[in-house]
Design an enzyme around this catalytic site. Structure first.
Site, PDB file in Angstrom:
ATOM      1  N   MET A  30       0.847  -1.200   0.000  1.00 20.87           N
ATOM      2  CA  MET A  30       0.000   0.000   0.000  1.00 20.87           C
ATOM      3  C   MET A  30       0.881   1.249   0.000  1.00 20.87           C
ATOM      4  SD  MET A  30      -3.442  -0.903   2.037  1.00 20.87           S
ATOM      5  CE  MET A  30      -2.829  -0.720   3.683  1.00 20.87           C
ATOM      6  N   ALA A  32       4.027   3.990   0.875  1.00 17.18           N
ATOM      7  CA  ALA A  32       4.771   4.522   2.030  1.00 17.18           C
ATOM      8  C   ALA A  32       5.856   3.506   2.382  1.00 17.18           C
ATOM      9  CB  ALA A  32       3.852   4.820   3.211  1.00 17.18           C
ATOM     10  N   HIS A  34       9.074   1.209   3.140  1.00 21.12           N
ATOM     11  CA  HIS A  34      10.180   1.230   4.107  1.00 21.12           C
ATOM     12  C   HIS A  34      10.991  -0.042   3.893  1.00 21.12           C
ATOM     13  CE1 HIS A  34       7.656  -1.621   6.212  1.00 21.12           C
ATOM     14  NE2 HIS A  34       6.679  -0.728   6.302  1.00 21.12           N
ATOM     15  N   HIS A  37       9.193  -3.426   3.302  1.00 19.89           N
ATOM     16  CA  HIS A  37       8.742  -3.673   1.929  1.00 19.89           C
ATOM     17  C   HIS A  37       9.939  -4.024   1.037  1.00 19.89           C
ATOM     18  CE1 HIS A  37       5.577  -0.613   3.266  1.00 19.89           C
ATOM     19  NE2 HIS A  37       4.844  -1.660   2.936  1.00 19.89           N
ATOM     20  N   ASP A 150       2.428  -9.066   9.121  1.00 23.96           N
ATOM     21  CA  ASP A 150       0.972  -9.244   9.034  1.00 23.96           C
ATOM     22  C   ASP A 150       0.702 -10.748   8.988  1.00 23.96           C
ATOM     23  OD1 ASP A 150      -0.081  -6.321   8.411  1.00 23.96           O
ATOM     24  OD2 ASP A 150       1.789  -6.626   7.337  1.00 23.96           O
ATOM     25  N   VAL A 176      10.983  -7.095   9.444  1.00 26.28           N
ATOM     26  CA  VAL A 176      12.131  -6.181   9.530  1.00 26.28           C
ATOM     27  C   VAL A 176      11.821  -5.148  10.609  1.00 26.28           C
ATOM     28  CG1 VAL A 176      13.534  -4.495   8.282  1.00 26.28           C
ATOM     29  CG2 VAL A 176      12.700  -6.544   7.110  1.00 26.28           C
ATOM     30  N   SER A 185       6.701  -0.152   9.918  1.00 28.14           N
ATOM     31  CA  SER A 185       5.333  -0.061   9.438  1.00 28.14           C
ATOM     32  C   SER A 185       5.139   1.320   8.835  1.00 28.14           C
ATOM     33  CB  SER A 185       4.371  -0.245  10.622  1.00 28.14           C
ATOM     34  OG  SER A 185       3.083   0.194  10.259  1.00 28.14           O
ATOM     35  N   SER A 186       4.317   1.392   7.789  1.00 27.25           N
ATOM     36  CA  SER A 186       4.021   2.698   7.197  1.00 27.25           C
ATOM     37  C   SER A 186       3.379   3.601   8.241  1.00 27.25           C
ATOM     38  CB  SER A 186       3.082   2.538   6.003  1.00 27.25           C
ATOM     39  OG  SER A 186       3.640   1.622   5.085  1.00 27.25           O
TER      40      SER A 186
HETATM   41  P1  AMP Z   1       1.461  -2.902   3.497  1.00 32.05           P
HETATM   42  O1  AMP Z   1       1.999  -1.884   2.554  1.00 32.05           O
HETATM   43  O2  AMP Z   1       1.491  -2.485   4.923  1.00 32.05           O
HETATM   44  O3  AMP Z   1       0.135  -3.466   3.047  1.00 32.05           O
HETATM   45  O4  AMP Z   1       2.468  -4.125   3.427  1.00 32.05           O
HETATM   46  C1  AMP Z   1       2.816  -4.727   2.212  1.00 32.05           C
HETATM   47  C2  AMP Z   1       3.617  -5.969   2.516  1.00 32.05           C
HETATM   48  O5  AMP Z   1       4.793  -5.612   3.255  1.00 32.05           O
HETATM   49  C3  AMP Z   1       2.844  -6.974   3.381  1.00 32.05           C
HETATM   50  O6  AMP Z   1       3.124  -8.286   2.926  1.00 32.05           O
HETATM   51  C4  AMP Z   1       3.432  -6.733   4.761  1.00 32.05           C
HETATM   52  O7  AMP Z   1       3.343  -7.857   5.602  1.00 32.05           O
HETATM   53  C5  AMP Z   1       4.877  -6.431   4.403  1.00 32.05           C
HETATM   54  N1  AMP Z   1       5.523  -5.708   5.518  1.00 32.05           N
HETATM   55  C6  AMP Z   1       5.088  -4.558   6.111  1.00 32.05           C
HETATM   56  N2  AMP Z   1       5.916  -4.245   7.127  1.00 32.05           N
HETATM   57  C7  AMP Z   1       6.875  -5.185   7.184  1.00 32.05           C
HETATM   58  C8  AMP Z   1       7.998  -5.424   8.015  1.00 32.05           C
HETATM   59  N3  AMP Z   1       8.317  -4.615   9.024  1.00 32.05           N
HETATM   60  N4  AMP Z   1       8.773  -6.511   7.771  1.00 32.05           N
HETATM   61  C9  AMP Z   1       8.465  -7.362   6.751  1.00 32.05           C
HETATM   62  N5  AMP Z   1       7.403  -7.210   5.936  1.00 32.05           N
HETATM   63  C10 AMP Z   1       6.628  -6.134   6.140  1.00 32.05           C
END
Ligand code: AMP
Length: 281
Positions: A30, A32, A34, A37, A150, A176, A185-186
């Site tokens: 989604m 943002a 880091h 991702h 997640d 991570v 986290s975003s």
């Molecule tokens: P999101 O943009 O939050 O929907 O996350 C996209 C993907 O990145 C999902 O598969 C999340 O589980 C993964 N993700 C988000 N934060 C982390 C993190 N700190 N370490 C590893 N994977 C992550």
């Protein structure tokens, strides 16, 4: 790096690449972005010939409109990061492209969607399944990479792939963390400097629970963790659950040959954070 906005165009590109025998890796996000991702992209680049990342803030998975409106969006910066890491293709669709008409599909996941995130964010996993199934159609990849941050979402996606008999391998990737231990986290962008410091105690207490768990019964451990958080006035615990990794059954004692995962959701100010830790590794 190619930036594609249209599903049809993307499908054509992927189909040509697959025709040439290329293995396609897919990382849905989604935005943002880091290091969490980027670690998924690195994993995909290691295992696949071509890596596709998607950026789409999916409205149907937000049960809280305010959370959706406040979700950080930084697409120009994201594209720079993806360029730097040499992602091959970025899929950046509009809402109209993903939802030309409302998606009324209702997925049935039973128990695995009824506790933790499922209990506290009604409709969340249905929205996740809607968008991920649409994205898998737009990006017919060989492998898709999901973060274990997640953890429940990963279990749900695996079940969705099984239910829909999709030909895609779901690869879990480790969490991570920032140097402080805080899971990246975003949503961390919305924490103040002092909140960020306080939020580091989430992973500290999770690590304590992993190190101490055999000395306690399951209810005693849960109580000890709840007590620790209740002493930190800036943190408001939503749930702390200890589950088996495959079917998310709640653990009642430590005698299991499955992985035991402790999962948490907590508010730091008005920012909702989730994290988890595997006890028996
Ligand atoms: P999101 O943009 O939050 O929907 O996350 C996209 C993907 O990145 C999902 O598969 C999340 O589980 C993964 N993700 C988000 N934060 C982390 C993190 N700190 N370490 C590893 N994977 C992550």
């Amino acid at each position: 790096m190619q930036v594609i906005n249209s599903i049809k165009e993307l499908q054509k590109i992927i189909s040509n690449l697959k025709h040439k025998g290329k293995i396609i890796g897919f990382v849905p996000t989604m935005g943002a972005l880091h290091q969490g991702h980027l670690s998924l992209i690195r994993n995909s680049k290691k295992q696949c010939d071509v890596t596709v990342c998607s950026i789409f803030v999916n409205p149907t998975q937000f049960n809280d409109k305010d959370d959706y409106n406040k979700y950080p969006r930084n697409f120009d910066y994201d594209l720079k990061l993806l360029e730097q890491i040499q992602c091959d293709i970025t899929f950046l669709p509009s809402e109209k492209e993903m939802y030309p008409e409302p998606d009324h599909r209702e997925f049935e996941f039973g128990h695995i969607a009824e506790l933790m995130e499922g209990a506290h964010r009604p409709g969340h996993f249905n929205g996740v399944a809607q968008i991920v199934s649409k994205l898998f159609e737009a990006v017919p990849a060989n492998k898709a990479f999901f973060g274990q941050k997640d953890f429940q979402q990963y279990v749900i996606i695996k079940d969705m792939v099984r239910q829909l008999s999709l030909d895609i391998e779901i690869i879990p990737c480790p969490i991570v963390r920032e140097e402080s231990g805080l899971a990246m986290s975003s949503r961390n962008e919305r924490l103040s400097v002092s909140e960020r410091k306080i939020a580091a105690s989430i992973s500290k207490i999770l690590t304590w629970s992993k190190e101490s768990y055999p000395q306690y019964t399951v209810p005693e451990l849960k109580k000890a963790v709840i007590d620790k958080f209740s002493k930190i006035k800036e943190l408001d615990l939503e749930y702390f659950e200890i589950v088996e990794d495959k079917n998310l059954e709640l653990i009642t004692n430590w005698n299991t040959n499955q992985k035991i995962v402790a999962c948490i959701a907590i508010f730091c100010g008005n920012v909702r954070l989730i994290d988890n830790i595997v006890f028996n590794l």
